[in-house]
Design an enzyme around this catalytic site. Structure first.
Site, short mmCIF file in Angstrom:
data_model
loop_
_atom_site.label_atom_id
_atom_site.label_comp_id
_atom_site.label_asym_id
_atom_site.label_seq_id
_atom_site.Cartn_x
_atom_site.Cartn_y
_atom_site.Cartn_z
N ASP A 6 -8.65 -1.31 -6.43
CA ASP A 6 -7.55 -0.75 -5.85
C ASP A 6 -6.40 -1.96 -5.39
O ASP A 6 -7.03 -3.28 -5.65
CB ASP A 6 -8.15 0.18 -5.06
CG ASP A 6 -7.28 0.60 -4.41
OD1 ASP A 6 -6.02 0.92 -4.95
OD2 ASP A 6 -7.48 0.27 -2.98
N ASP A 8 -4.18 -1.35 -2.63
CA ASP A 8 -3.78 -1.40 -1.13
C ASP A 8 -4.64 -0.93 -0.64
O ASP A 8 -5.30 0.23 -1.17
CB ASP A 8 -2.57 -0.10 -0.95
CG ASP A 8 -1.12 0.27 -1.41
OD1 ASP A 8 -0.63 -0.70 -0.84
OD2 ASP A 8 -1.25 0.01 -3.06
N ASP A 163 -11.17 0.88 -1.63
CA ASP A 163 -11.23 0.51 0.34
C ASP A 163 -11.66 2.29 0.53
O ASP A 163 -11.94 1.91 1.73
CB ASP A 163 -10.89 0.20 0.44
CG ASP A 163 -9.35 1.07 0.57
OD1 ASP A 163 -8.39 1.56 1.54
OD2 ASP A 163 -8.33 1.27 -0.38
#
Length: 214
Positions: A6, A8, A163
């Site tokens: 991922d 951001d 995240d």
């Protein structure tokens, strides 16, 4: 191993940048600014969802959605001053590449801003596959973008690193092992997310992946 990341909240901390762009637009609309916590909480499902959440929080009409989104995305492609790589990312990336892992990116950030921020941070050419939130007709947590990114990297064992709740669900739906970076934008307690493991420091990542591979 094929490793997709991922962006951001995983490789980059972009929340201050996103908040600054959003607050510039809100000021033009005569609305109060977002706090960093609000902006961070709105991130993760793409620009359209971010704008929808921002509108709801500041009582902006649904009819303004597309105009606000267009203004946001236009600024997002050229604003990088507050975006930072998380500590240890460059060294971890070099170590993973040296170990022969193939690296890819699967993010809900639109592909234009994604490529722009990668160029700004010197990461162009690092990833053999880059899929943004508008690369396909669907975005995470639909598993298709992740499967497409991994497929573009060839065959063999794979792993997704992210995240957030969206990332964990995406990996689960794709049937791909998930490694959780705990210092990003997650709201749910780390132990409640489906995962193969978790880490808080990119200095741990190479060893963590080696143990998973065993």
């Amino acid at each position: 191993m094929r490793i997709a990341f991922d962006l951001d909240g995983t490789l980059i901390d972009s929340a201050p940048e996103i908040r600054g762009i959003a607050n510039g637009i809100l000021a033009e609309e005569g609305r109060a600014p977002l706090s960093l916590a609000e902006a961070t909480g709105f991130i993760g499902s793409g620009a359209g969802v971010f704008i929808a959440r921002m509108r709801a929080a500041r009582d902006l009409p649904e009819s303004a959605q597309e105009d606000l989104r267009a203004r946001f995305e236009a600024r997002y492609e050229v604003s990088f001053g507050l975006t930072r790589l998380y500590p240890g990312v460059p060294r971890a990336r070099e170590a993973l590449a040296a170990a022969g892992h193939r690296l890819g990116l699967c993010t809900n950030k639109p592909i234009g801003p994604t490529r722009a921020v990668l160029a700004h941070l010197g990461l162009t050419g690092i990833f053999s596959a880059v899929f943004g939130g508008d690369s396909l007709s669907v975005r995470k947590p639909d598993p298709a973008p992740l499967l497409a990114a991994l497929g573009a990297m060839g065959s063999g064992p794979c792993l997704y690193i992210g995240d957030s709740e969206v990332d964990a669900e995406t990996a689960q739906r794709a049937g791909v092992p998930f490694l959780l970076y705990t210092e990003g934008y997650r709201k749910t307690p780390a132990e409640e997310l489906p995962q193969a493991g978790r880490f808080s420091d990119f200095g741990e990542l190479t060893d963590r992946i080696a143990r998973l591979a065993e």
